[in-house]
Write a protein that holds these residues in place. Structure first.
Motif, PDB file in Angstrom:
ATOM      1  N   VAL A 338      23.658  -5.070 -29.972  1.00 40.95           N
ATOM      2  CA  VAL A 338      23.636  -3.883 -30.793  1.00 40.95           C
ATOM      3  C   VAL A 338      24.299  -4.099 -32.352  1.00 40.95           C
ATOM      4  CG1 VAL A 338      25.521  -2.744 -29.799  1.00 40.95           C
ATOM      5  CG2 VAL A 338      23.823  -1.477 -31.026  1.00 40.95           C
ATOM      6  N   THR A 339      25.440  -4.915 -32.108  1.00 40.54           N
ATOM      7  CA  THR A 339      26.074  -4.948 -33.646  1.00 40.54           C
ATOM      8  C   THR A 339      25.128  -6.098 -34.478  1.00 40.54           C
ATOM      9  OG1 THR A 339      27.971  -4.904 -32.508  1.00 40.54           O
ATOM     10  CG2 THR A 339      27.907  -6.055 -34.594  1.00 40.54           C
ATOM     11  N   GLY A 355      30.204  10.699 -25.414  1.00 37.89           N
ATOM     12  CA  GLY A 355      30.639   9.540 -24.540  1.00 37.89           C
ATOM     13  C   GLY A 355      29.673   8.469 -24.687  1.00 37.89           C
ATOM     14  N   HIS A 356      28.673   8.647 -25.528  1.00 41.68           N
ATOM     15  CA  HIS A 356      27.634   7.491 -25.819  1.00 41.68           C
ATOM     16  C   HIS A 356      27.497   7.396 -27.321  1.00 41.68           C
ATOM     17  CE1 HIS A 356      23.649   5.262 -24.861  1.00 41.68           C
ATOM     18  NE2 HIS A 356      24.466   4.702 -25.432  1.00 41.68           N
ATOM     19  N   ALA A 358      29.173   9.096 -29.394  1.00 40.43           N
ATOM     20  CA  ALA A 358      30.664   9.491 -29.886  1.00 40.43           C
ATOM     21  C   ALA A 358      31.461   9.400 -28.735  1.00 40.43           C
ATOM     22  CB  ALA A 358      30.697  10.592 -30.649  1.00 40.43           C
ATOM     23  N   VAL A 359      32.651   9.158 -29.436  1.00 38.78           N
ATOM     24  CA  VAL A 359      33.951   9.273 -28.307  1.00 38.78           C
ATOM     25  C   VAL A 359      34.837  10.468 -28.536  1.00 38.78           C
ATOM     26  CG1 VAL A 359      35.920   8.139 -27.297  1.00 38.78           C
ATOM     27  CG2 VAL A 359      34.328   6.780 -28.492  1.00 38.78           C
ATOM     28  N   LEU A 362      38.351  10.916 -29.762  1.00 44.39           N
ATOM     29  CA  LEU A 362      38.511  10.349 -30.984  1.00 44.39           C
ATOM     30  C   LEU A 362      38.277  11.036 -32.348  1.00 44.39           C
ATOM     31  CD1 LEU A 362      37.936   6.462 -30.396  1.00 44.39           C
ATOM     32  CD2 LEU A 362      40.135   7.800 -30.362  1.00 44.39           C
ATOM     33  N   ARG A 363      38.996  10.802 -33.244  1.00 47.02           N
ATOM     34  CA  ARG A 363      38.688  11.825 -34.284  1.00 47.02           C
ATOM     35  C   ARG A 363      37.368  11.270 -35.000  1.00 47.02           C
ATOM     36  NH1 ARG A 363      43.131  13.968 -36.517  1.00 47.02           N
ATOM     37  NH2 ARG A 363      45.283  13.652 -35.451  1.00 47.02           N
ATOM     38  N   ASP A 366      37.239   7.928 -36.692  1.00 43.52           N
ATOM     39  CA  ASP A 366      37.263   6.732 -35.824  1.00 43.52           C
ATOM     40  C   ASP A 366      35.994   6.556 -35.371  1.00 43.52           C
ATOM     41  OD1 ASP A 366      40.282   6.188 -35.678  1.00 43.52           O
ATOM     42  OD2 ASP A 366      40.572   7.639 -34.269  1.00 43.52           O
ATOM     43  N   LEU A 369      33.875   4.472 -37.490  1.00 43.36           N
ATOM     44  CA  LEU A 369      34.037   3.001 -37.316  1.00 43.36           C
ATOM     45  C   LEU A 369      33.269   2.499 -36.244  1.00 43.36           C
ATOM     46  CD1 LEU A 369      35.962   0.529 -38.203  1.00 43.36           C
ATOM     47  CD2 LEU A 369      37.561   1.364 -36.536  1.00 43.36           C
ATOM     48  N   LEU A 370      33.084   3.282 -35.049  1.00 40.56           N
ATOM     49  CA  LEU A 370      32.363   3.094 -33.879  1.00 40.56           C
ATOM     50  C   LEU A 370      31.077   2.097 -34.126  1.00 40.56           C
ATOM     51  CD1 LEU A 370      32.440   3.238 -30.638  1.00 40.56           C
ATOM     52  CD2 LEU A 370      30.911   4.980 -31.076  1.00 40.56           C
ATOM     53  N   THR A 371      30.278   2.693 -34.965  1.00 40.99           N
ATOM     54  CA  THR A 371      28.919   1.961 -35.421  1.00 40.99           C
ATOM     55  C   THR A 371      28.977   1.528 -36.687  1.00 40.99           C
ATOM     56  OG1 THR A 371      27.941   4.097 -36.203  1.00 40.99           O
ATOM     57  CG2 THR A 371      27.789   3.792 -33.819  1.00 40.99           C
ATOM     58  N   HIS A 373      31.362  -0.514 -38.167  1.00 45.36           N
ATOM     59  CA  HIS A 373      32.181  -1.608 -38.121  1.00 45.36           C
ATOM     60  C   HIS A 373      31.680  -3.016 -38.720  1.00 45.36           C
ATOM     61  CE1 HIS A 373      31.257  -3.271 -34.342  1.00 45.36           C
ATOM     62  NE2 HIS A 373      31.001  -2.233 -33.942  1.00 45.36           N
ATOM     63  N   ILE A 385      42.069  -2.393 -39.642  1.00 48.74           N
ATOM     64  CA  ILE A 385      41.284  -1.366 -40.182  1.00 48.74           C
ATOM     65  C   ILE A 385      41.718  -0.386 -41.528  1.00 48.74           C
ATOM     66  CG2 ILE A 385      40.484   0.861 -39.210  1.00 48.74           C
ATOM     67  CD1 ILE A 385      41.171   0.069 -36.361  1.00 48.74           C
ATOM     68  N   ARG A 427      25.944   9.960 -39.861  1.00 50.70           N
ATOM     69  CA  ARG A 427      26.537   8.642 -39.885  1.00 50.70           C
ATOM     70  C   ARG A 427      25.574   7.502 -39.873  1.00 50.70           C
ATOM     71  NH1 ARG A 427      29.487   7.665 -34.414  1.00 50.70           N
ATOM     72  NH2 ARG A 427      27.586   7.221 -33.726  1.00 50.70           N
TER      73      ARG A 427
ATOM     74  N   LYS B 217      46.736  -0.527 -35.735  1.00 48.57           N
ATOM     75  CA  LYS B 217      45.964  -0.927 -36.890  1.00 48.57           C
ATOM     76  C   LYS B 217      44.754  -1.942 -36.838  1.00 48.57           C
ATOM     77  CE  LYS B 217      49.510   1.025 -39.220  1.00 48.57           C
ATOM     78  NZ  LYS B 217      49.071   2.385 -39.657  1.00 48.57           N
ATOM     79  N   MET B 219      41.220  -3.731 -35.428  1.00 47.32           N
ATOM     80  CA  MET B 219      40.117  -3.469 -34.509  1.00 47.32           C
ATOM     81  C   MET B 219      40.200  -3.632 -33.019  1.00 47.32           C
ATOM     82  SD  MET B 219      36.925  -2.364 -35.324  1.00 47.32           S
ATOM     83  CE  MET B 219      35.336  -2.239 -34.404  1.00 47.32           C
ATOM     84  N   PHE B 222      41.259  -0.750 -31.375  1.00 48.01           N
ATOM     85  CA  PHE B 222      40.374   0.127 -31.494  1.00 48.01           C
ATOM     86  C   PHE B 222      39.440   0.067 -30.460  1.00 48.01           C
ATOM     87  CE2 PHE B 222      36.186   1.736 -33.102  1.00 48.01           C
ATOM     88  CZ  PHE B 222      36.616   3.014 -33.382  1.00 48.01           C
ATOM     89  N   SER B 230      35.502   5.921 -23.310  1.00 51.93           N
ATOM     90  CA  SER B 230      34.077   6.084 -23.124  1.00 51.93           C
ATOM     91  C   SER B 230      33.549   4.698 -22.958  1.00 51.93           C
ATOM     92  CB  SER B 230      33.344   7.049 -24.146  1.00 51.93           C
ATOM     93  OG  SER B 230      34.000   7.810 -24.479  1.00 51.93           O
ATOM     94  N   ARG B 232      30.631   3.622 -22.286  1.00 50.00           N
ATOM     95  CA  ARG B 232      29.149   3.801 -22.525  1.00 50.00           C
ATOM     96  C   ARG B 232      29.169   3.728 -24.239  1.00 50.00           C
ATOM     97  NH1 ARG B 232      23.907   5.861 -21.447  1.00 50.00           N
ATOM     98  NH2 ARG B 232      22.577   3.938 -22.283  1.00 50.00           N
ATOM     99  N   ALA B 233      30.016   4.473 -25.044  1.00 55.64           N
ATOM    100  CA  ALA B 233      30.309   4.313 -26.265  1.00 55.64           C
ATOM    101  C   ALA B 233      30.856   3.363 -26.831  1.00 55.64           C
ATOM    102  CB  ALA B 233      31.056   5.568 -26.882  1.00 55.64           C
ATOM    103  N   PHE B 239      30.936  -3.237 -28.405  1.00 55.68           N
ATOM    104  CA  PHE B 239      32.164  -4.043 -27.802  1.00 55.68           C
ATOM    105  C   PHE B 239      32.017  -4.335 -26.313  1.00 55.68           C
ATOM    106  CE2 PHE B 239      33.752  -0.280 -30.456  1.00 55.68           C
ATOM    107  CZ  PHE B 239      33.630  -1.003 -31.449  1.00 55.68           C
TER     108      PHE B 239
END
Lengths: 530, 361
Positions: A338-339, A355-356, A358-359, A362-363, A366, A369-371, A373, A385, A427, B217, B219, B222, B230, B232-233, B239
């Motif tokens: 995916v990356t 849960g897929h 978004a977490v 987490l804020r 954050d 950053l998930l997608t 990064h 980060i 996003r 701090k 990755m 993170f 999660s 799945r996320a 990751f």
């Protein structure tokens, strides 16, 4: 009086076994069931038809005691009853076979059944009983086999036998054939015939109109929580049933959507086939699809027909075997994760927000950053980060997509569904991706947020990106898609211009009549002649 | 009527920090009641347990000595637990580190000096890592539940240690005591403060700071958090769960191994049939009590070390069984987990019928 020809079924003329009268169920302000009436007679196979979200599951859960109605009455053999729990339903004589089985893989058939039947203490006697019932109803089973060694069809037999041992008078089956091969489905139909011959009633939930026409005596059709029709499915054409299910109005194209002009293919799928990852999943069969810059292609279909599997194959969460299966902006990406696909300019929005996509714990920053990064946003310096960069991005997304939040940078899980969806779609769109794949873009989202999201998708496409939306919401597909394809049992029909399709045609294809490609091609030919 | 736990929409952030304090208070109250019921003056007992160890320099030093391995291990475990990898076998990884680190001093007693000590430390870390890699591979390759495999491997490691100390590595000049030969001065970590505080305290402090930087701090931290919250996320973020399972096991195994070699090449000074009074298990409590945060773990580790000290003191002064310490530690973990549950759930009394498990989906 009645002449019974071969294959013609007549609804038994008898009093009601169970009657639901004026059943309503509210979830908050949403009416899942609105004054629903349903009458099932002993010895009939009664079809319950409807699109996703029509209220079928809610109604069935009320009958099986796992939900309580907000209003209305249930009568069992004429007596008014309250069904407070599934065990009360079973005591009454109602059995249910779920779409997803609840069996322990490591235990044998007998052991699994014994777990559900507290009153059978003698294991050997139970095994004999299982054998007897399974022979009687044409459900061959070896009581000492372990579940793990059984096929999906055999596992379903275990579930059915488990119900039958409790001598039900009403058997509820939720999409029983969705996991079966055609041969297994035929065996199941014979079993149902034997059951009804003994006076047991079956409430049969299905989307597959052909099989409903083949085996059911009577059908009740739900749409948007209301009963829209009751009929004898054998008397109706499949297209009539489909139009009852999805609403008969033919789509009127909204004028402000100009057709795409560019011809550059941005996303291309070639002969994508993937085996099912687990027994309840759907295999993908030879899917091919091209999406040009500037257009939105919509994929319609009933839930569980391979949409999730298709999304995972596109996003790279489940890579394909050959690189040329998926091409993003001219670069083969089939084997990439995916990356790497994001680096090629693709972006993805999965169906499940929490849960897929978004977490929840987490804020928002954050979750940016998930997608993001690895997409050139400079959020990382040698693995460290950049928190202020993340916050800036989260703010920008929040402002441009009108994400209403309780704090500056709250946890994703504290946002309402619509706001979180705006954030997740935002996003990805904020990146200006060249390819965007979105699953259920406005699932469970209020009308205002849905409009924001749909407009953003159109704007992105018109700015030169290729957009693919996978949706069960036909209104949505007709509102924003330029071309439409239908996915059914892992087959994807040829995409056709949305303006050439009526809801009825789509409904038919969704109900399995467009499998392979023959139907879709016929439809296209028809559309071209018209 | 029945009682259900209902998920809270917005868990309180303050309670996440207050919950361990509340757990400590509740444990003390329970302890107080237990003492009263068994006819011991509760105030005196609590004084001996939790205050007296802090009244003398030597016992404060001893407290630090005991806290070092506990904190080292807990720091490693926090990585695992953040990524929802339930490694509860640090006790075995500690033994593996002690064994691997002891190869040089036992088999080549003449080798001594800073370079040798450095090599011993590195071998101890490697031993713990290698031993933690076993459950990691089992989990990645066969999806074996690590809670079971890590716990079972504790017994394998401890019995192997026992065998080595009694058998092949027993000191020929040791009057048949089941110990290895005592390590020489040049094979033991130097004392850097007071009479007994050794270099290992520096390792511990470095581990705390590095772990803080890594988790908050970078990755890598993170990714560990996302995959833990999660999975799945995490995979949607690109990751690899397998890589993180291996990484967290290697970090925690390495730190447990480091703790192991620092014990034998430190306070103990030789390889024995047992090298830890359960530090690997105490560290689990410390990790949770410290909120899986390195600085929290530092404080929690000192508190649990205090309970070891107090246990010894109470044994001497009022004849309490040394099991009392384990009761206290167990109670503490119980209360932390209970308090944590109420951060995310609230108790609710319901008069409706119970749902069938098969239909709750």
């Amino acid at each position: 009086m009645e002449t019974k020809s071969a294959g013609r079924r007549t609804r038994p003329e008898s009093g009601a076994l169970i009657q639901a009268i004026g059943i309503s169920k509210l979830f908050g302000s949403f009416k899942a069931n609105d004054a629903v009436d349903l009458t099932i007679r002993p010895g009939e196979i009664h079809a319950l038809l409807g699109e996703n979200g029509a209220g079928k599951s809610t109604l069935v859960k009320i009958l099986y005691g796992s939900l309580q109605p907000s209003a209305g009455e249930i009568r069992w053999k004429g007596q008014s009853v309250r069904i407070p729990s599934p065990s009360a339903a079973r005591k009454l004589g109602i059995g249910m076979v779920f779409q997803h089985f609840s069996l322990f893989d490591a235990l044998t058939v007998t052991e699994n059944i014994a777990l559900a039947l507290a009153d059978r203490s003698n294991r050997a006697a139970l095994a004999r009983e299982i054998e007897k019932v399974s022979l009687e109803y044409g459900l061959p089973l070896n009581p000492s086999s372990r579940i793990v060694d059984l096929s999906v069809g055999e596992r379903q037999r275990v579930e059915i036998v488990r119900c039958l041992l409790q001598n039900p008078e009403l058997l509820i089956m939720d999409e029983p054939t969705s996991v079966l091969t055609p041969q297994e489905a035929d065996d199941l139909f014979q079993t149902l015939d034997r059951l009804t011959a003994r006076g047991c009633a079956v409430l049969y939930i299905s989307h597959r109109l052909e099989e409903v026409k083949q085996i059911c005596h009577h059908a009740t059709i739900l749409r948007l929580g209301k009963v829209v029709a009751e009929c004898d499915p054998q008397q109706e054409t499949a297209s009539k049933l489909a139009s009852l299910m999805v609403g008969a109005d033919v789509h009127v194209l909204s004028a402000d959507t100009p057709p795409p002009t560019s011809a550059k293919t941005r996303l291309s799928v070639r002969n994508l086939s993937l085996p099912e990852p687990h027994p309840f999943a759907v295999a993908l069969h030879d899917i091919s699809l091209d999406i040009q810059a500037g257009e939105i292609v919509g994929i319609a279909g009933i839930a569980g027909n391979g949409q999730g599997e298709f999304f995972d194959a596109l996003s790279g969460e489940r890579p394909a075997i050959r690189p040329e299966t998926v091409t993003i902006d001219g670069k083969p990406a089939g084997k990439l994760g995916v990356t790497a696909r994001r680096r090629l300019g693709a972006a993805f929005v999965p169906e499940e927000r929490i849960g897929h996509g978004a977490v929840p714990r987490l804020r928002l920053s954050d979750n940016v950053l998930l997608t993001r990064h690895a997409t050139g946003d400079q959020l990382l310096r040698v693995g460290v980060i950049d928190f202020s960069g993340m916050k800036t991005l989260a703010d920008r997304i929040g402002r441009s997509f009108d994400v209403r939040k309780s704090a500056v940078d709250p946890e994703a899980g504290s946002l309402s569904g619509g706001n979180l969806q705006k954030f997740i779609v935002g996003r990805e769109i904020d990146r200006q991706p060249s390819v965007l794949v979105v699953s259920q873009p406005t699932w469970g989202v209020d009308a205002g947020a849905a409009a924001v999201i749909r407009q953003a998708l159109i704007d992105l496409a018109r700015s030169g990106s290729a957009v693919l939306i996978i949706s069960q919401d036909l209104d949505e597909i007709f509102e924003i898609a330029d071309r439409v394809a239908v996915i059914s049992r892992g087959y994807l029909s040829e995409p056709v211009p949305a303006r050439s399709l009526s809801r009825e045609q789509i409904g038919l294809m969704m109900a399995g009549l467009g499998e392979g490609k023959s139907m879709a091609q016929k439809e296209t030919a028809h559309a071209h002649r018209a | 009527m029945r009682i259900v736990l209902e998920r809270r929409l917005t868990p309180s952030r303050n309670m996440q920090y207050l919950s361990p304090l509340l757990a400590i208070v509740l444990s003390l109250v329970t302890f107080f009641i237990i003492f009263v019921l068994s006819g011991i003056d509760p105030l005196k007992a609590l004084y001996i347990y939790f205050v007296e160890p802090l009244t003398a320099v030597w016992s404060i030093e001893d407290l630090l000595v005991k806290a070092v391995p506990i904190i080292l291990i807990a720091i490693g475990l926090a990585f695992c637990y953040q990524s929802a990898v339930w490694n509860i076998g640090a006790e075995g990884q500690l033994a593996a580190g002690a064994l691997a680190g002891s190869i040089i001093p036992v088999m080549f007693p003449s080798l001594q000096g800073p370079a040798v000590i450095t090599a011993m430390i590195l071998m101890g870390i490697a031993g713990g890592m290698a031993y933690a890699a076993i459950p990691a591979i089992l989990k990645i390759r066969f999806n074996a539940n690590e809670t079971l495999t890590t716990l079972m491997l504790v017994y394998v490691a401890n019995l192997f240690l026992d065998y080595m100390a009694r058998g092949p590595w027993r000191d020929p000049a040791g009057f048949n005591f089941p110990n290895s030969r005592p390590f020489s001065e040049g094979q033991i970590l130097p004392v850097i403060a007071g009479d007994s505080v050794r270099l290992s305290i520096v390792f511990m402090l470095v581990a705390v700071v590095v772990a803080w930087f890594l988790t908050t701090k970078t990755m890598t931290g993170f990714k560990i958090r996302v995959l833990g919250l999660s999975p799945r996320a995490g995979s949607f973020g690109g990751f690899s769960r397998d890589k993180m399972v291996m990484l967290t096991f290697l970090i925690s195994g390495g730190l447990a191994g480091l703790a192991g070699i620092c014990e034998v090449a430190g306070p103990i000074g030789q390889l024995r049939t047992t090298v830890s009074p359960g530090y690997g298990f105490t560290a689990i409590i410390v990790a949770f009590l410290g909120r899986l945060h390195p600085f929290g773990i530092l404080i929690a580790g000192l508190l649990l070390a205090l309970s070891y000290m107090g246990g010894e003191g109470a044994q001497v002064a009022i004849g309490l069984s040394d099991q009392t310490t384990q009761v206290f530690q167990g109670m503490l973990l119980f209360y932390v987990l209970a308090c944590d549950s109420f951060i995310y759930y609230r108790l609710k009394f319901v008069r409706e019928p119970v749902l069938d498990a098969a239909t709750v989906r």
